[in-house]
Write a protein that holds these residues in place. Structure first.
Motif, PDB file in Angstrom:
ATOM      1  N   VAL A  61      -8.746  22.254 -11.887  1.00  0.00           N
ATOM      2  CA  VAL A  61      -7.823  21.806 -10.851  1.00  0.00           C
ATOM      3  C   VAL A  61      -7.023  22.981 -10.304  1.00  0.00           C
ATOM      4  O   VAL A  61      -6.842  23.108  -9.084  1.00  0.00           O
ATOM      5  CB  VAL A  61      -6.880  20.714 -11.400  1.00  0.00           C
ATOM      6  N   ARG A  62      -6.547  23.855 -11.197  1.00  0.00           N
ATOM      7  CA  ARG A  62      -5.774  25.027 -10.743  1.00  0.00           C
ATOM      8  C   ARG A  62      -6.627  25.906  -9.831  1.00  0.00           C
ATOM      9  O   ARG A  62      -6.144  26.413  -8.814  1.00  0.00           O
ATOM     10  CB  ARG A  62      -5.279  25.839 -11.947  1.00  0.00           C
ATOM     11  N   GLN A  63      -7.887  26.095 -10.203  1.00  0.00           N
ATOM     12  CA  GLN A  63      -8.769  26.942  -9.392  1.00  0.00           C
ATOM     13  C   GLN A  63      -8.994  26.336  -8.011  1.00  0.00           C
ATOM     14  O   GLN A  63      -8.922  27.032  -6.990  1.00  0.00           O
ATOM     15  CB  GLN A  63     -10.118  27.116 -10.101  1.00  0.00           C
ATOM     16  N   GLY A  67      -7.456  27.845  -4.425  1.00  0.00           N
ATOM     17  CA  GLY A  67      -8.318  28.181  -3.290  1.00  0.00           C
ATOM     18  C   GLY A  67      -7.815  27.549  -2.013  1.00  0.00           C
ATOM     19  O   GLY A  67      -7.765  28.197  -0.953  1.00  0.00           O
ATOM     20  N   GLU A  68      -7.425  26.278  -2.088  1.00  0.00           N
ATOM     21  CA  GLU A  68      -6.913  25.576  -0.903  1.00  0.00           C
ATOM     22  C   GLU A  68      -5.585  26.155  -0.428  1.00  0.00           C
ATOM     23  O   GLU A  68      -5.345  26.288   0.783  1.00  0.00           O
ATOM     24  CB  GLU A  68      -6.750  24.087  -1.225  1.00  0.00           C
ATOM     25  N   ILE A  93      -6.980  38.056  -5.350  1.00  0.00           N
ATOM     26  CA  ILE A  93      -5.712  37.711  -6.015  1.00  0.00           C
ATOM     27  C   ILE A  93      -5.184  38.935  -6.761  1.00  0.00           C
ATOM     28  O   ILE A  93      -5.844  39.472  -7.653  1.00  0.00           O
ATOM     29  CB  ILE A  93      -5.920  36.527  -6.977  1.00  0.00           C
ATOM     30  N   ASP A  94      -4.000  39.374  -6.376  1.00  0.00           N
ATOM     31  CA  ASP A  94      -3.396  40.568  -6.988  1.00  0.00           C
ATOM     32  C   ASP A  94      -2.554  40.216  -8.213  1.00  0.00           C
ATOM     33  O   ASP A  94      -2.462  40.996  -9.159  1.00  0.00           O
ATOM     34  CB  ASP A  94      -2.527  41.294  -5.948  1.00  0.00           C
ATOM     35  N   LYS A  95      -1.933  39.020  -8.182  1.00  0.00           N
ATOM     36  CA  LYS A  95      -1.062  38.632  -9.294  1.00  0.00           C
ATOM     37  C   LYS A  95      -1.058  37.119  -9.420  1.00  0.00           C
ATOM     38  O   LYS A  95      -0.748  36.406  -8.475  1.00  0.00           O
ATOM     39  CB  LYS A  95       0.362  39.143  -9.050  1.00  0.00           C
ATOM     40  N   PHE A  96      -1.424  36.638 -10.621  1.00  0.00           N
ATOM     41  CA  PHE A  96      -1.480  35.196 -10.854  1.00  0.00           C
ATOM     42  C   PHE A  96      -1.085  34.933 -12.308  1.00  0.00           C
ATOM     43  O   PHE A  96      -1.874  35.107 -13.225  1.00  0.00           O
ATOM     44  CB  PHE A  96      -2.882  34.678 -10.571  1.00  0.00           C
ATOM     45  N   GLU A  97       0.184  34.540 -12.488  1.00  0.00           N
ATOM     46  CA  GLU A  97       0.696  34.239 -13.824  1.00  0.00           C
ATOM     47  C   GLU A  97       1.393  32.887 -13.788  1.00  0.00           C
ATOM     48  O   GLU A  97       1.922  32.480 -12.747  1.00  0.00           O
ATOM     49  CB  GLU A  97       1.678  35.324 -14.278  1.00  0.00           C
TER      50      GLU A  97
END
Length: 429
Positions: A61-63, A67-68, A93-97
């Protein structure tokens, strides 16, 4: 938002942020939607614990949500900045926490900003052509040949006969693949055979056996035969001469005419239509080439790639290739033409936008009637077009293009050149 950065040519790059709260809210909403429809053994529909839904579907779901959100954030920003996008962007994506803003970079192409110039430098040579009685008689001669009979003769063959032959080709005494045939019917004078082959048959009679010495052209399609000297052993079985039908009422009836005069009038009408199209095409080509020469511009790679695919598919259809075979055609074959088409499209689009042009419906009707006139039942063709939105849209685009060409000709240097019907039709071919 960071400012849009030019990387090279028409490529741009921008750094964007999706707030953590936006991500959290979107993920939560999607998980709730999933929970309502999830079917898991031991639980009633819609009663699966949130922790289990999170464990089973959280990552996917997060993925999907991310994307949306990247797409939405990007396109909203482009609309706000009024960017004229060409093709789809790529995201990195440079930063995803967890519980932090998502930082990403979008790379994309834009259409060029075009300022047209040099329209007065375009040079166009306009053909001036009159269809003569001799042209009409020549065309009727073509129709007679199409309906001709063939009569077997005992004399030697000449360059306009039809012959039936057996032949065997050898190179250095060895037969080669594709170099032999039996009962091969050859209509002389059509240029179907390699140079020297037909000439070697002339002056021979049916029943004769003889050899022909030839040399394959350097640009021959078979690599192993290019430039090779060969000998063809010929068995001339039959010589036939053409018998042209007389211009009678019976003959003209085959072309839906009642009299010879009516046939001539119909032939003239068809020739005039073909001539008009050939002249239009010649003028259009010169005008567009002049426009391109005066306004060289960068084009988006994505737009060229789409046009390459269109040209590849057209080539596949033209030569009866399968989709799999078409994919093997290298892009390089179509690259130059694809780039040219995209450039022309951008330049014409600029002219249309600058002058707020729309298709002249009077000309649309006239073009439709001209197309329909080539068919046996024009009214049915007109009705068919009018009931097909796509065909009518194509017609309007064609008329709009003609209007743009007319505009270019008003500014261009146009000179006239007298030409014959055969000259301009040969150039069209």
């Amino acid at each position: 938002m960071s400012s849009i950065e030019t990387t090279q040519g028409l490529e741009r790059r921008v750094q964007l942020i999706v707030p953590a709260e936006t991500v959290k809210k979107a993920v939560s909403g999607e998980l709730k939607r999933v929970a309502k429809n999830a079917k898991i053994d031991g639980f009633r529909k819609g009663k699966v614990p949130a922790t289990m839904i999170e464990k089973m579907y959280g990552a996917s779901v997060r993925q999907e949500v991310l994307g949306e959100l990247l797409q939405r954030t990007f396109f909203e920003e482009m609309m706000k900045e009024k960017v004229n996008l060409a093709g789809r962007p790529t995201f990195n994506i440079d930063k995803f926490e967890d519980n932090k803003d998502v930082e990403f970079t979008a790379t994309f192409e834009v259409y060029p900003e075009i300022k047209l110039k040099g329209l007065e430098t375009i040079e166009v040579e306009k053909p001036v052509v009159e269809i003569t009685d001799a042209d009409i008689e020549k065309m009727i001669g073509v129709l007679r040949k199409q309906q001709a009979n063939w009569k077997e003769v005992e004399r030697v063959a000449n360059a306009s006969d039809r012959v039936t032959i057996d032949f065997t080709g050898t190179i250095n005494g060895e037969e080669f693949q594709g170099g032999n045939a039996e009962d091969f019917v050859l209509l002389m004078g059509q240029g179907r055979m390699i140079p020297g082959f037909e000439e070697g048959i002339v002056t021979h009679k049916a029943g004769e056996k003889f050899n022909i010495d030839v040399t394959f052209p350097e640009d021959y399609q078979s690599e192993n035969l290019k430039g090779k000297k060969a000998v063809f052993a010929i068995n001339l079985k039959k010589v036939e001469e053409m018998e042209l039908p007389e211009l009678t009422d019976e003959f003209v009836a085959k072309f839906a005419a009642k009299t010879v005069a009516e046939l001539r009038a119909e032939v003239l009408k068809n020739m005039q239509r073909e001539l008009n199209n050939a002249i239009k095409g010649r003028i259009k080509t010169q005008a567009l080439e002049g426009l391109l020469k005066a306004n060289e511009t960068d084009v988006p790679t994505s737009a060229v790639e789409l046009e390459v695919e269109t040209l590849r598919n057209q080539a596949a259809q033209r030569y009866g290739m399968t989709k799999e075979q078409a994919t093997q055609l290298p892009s390089e074959l179509f690259q130059a033409e694809a780039k040219r088409r995209v450039q022309i499209g951008l330049l014409l689009g600029t002219l249309i936008a600058e002058h707020k042009l729309v298709a002249d419906e009077v000309r649309v009707t006239a073009m439709l009637e001209e197309i329909a006139s080539a068919y046996e039942k024009p009214a049915e063709v007109v009705e068919y077009y009018k009931n097909n939105a796509e065909l009518m849209n194509n017609l309007r685009n064609a008329v709009l293009e003609e209007q743009v060409i007319d505009m270019l000709l008003e500014k261009a240097k146009v000179t006239e050149k007298a030409m014959s019907f055969d000259e301009i039709m040969a150039q069209k071919a």
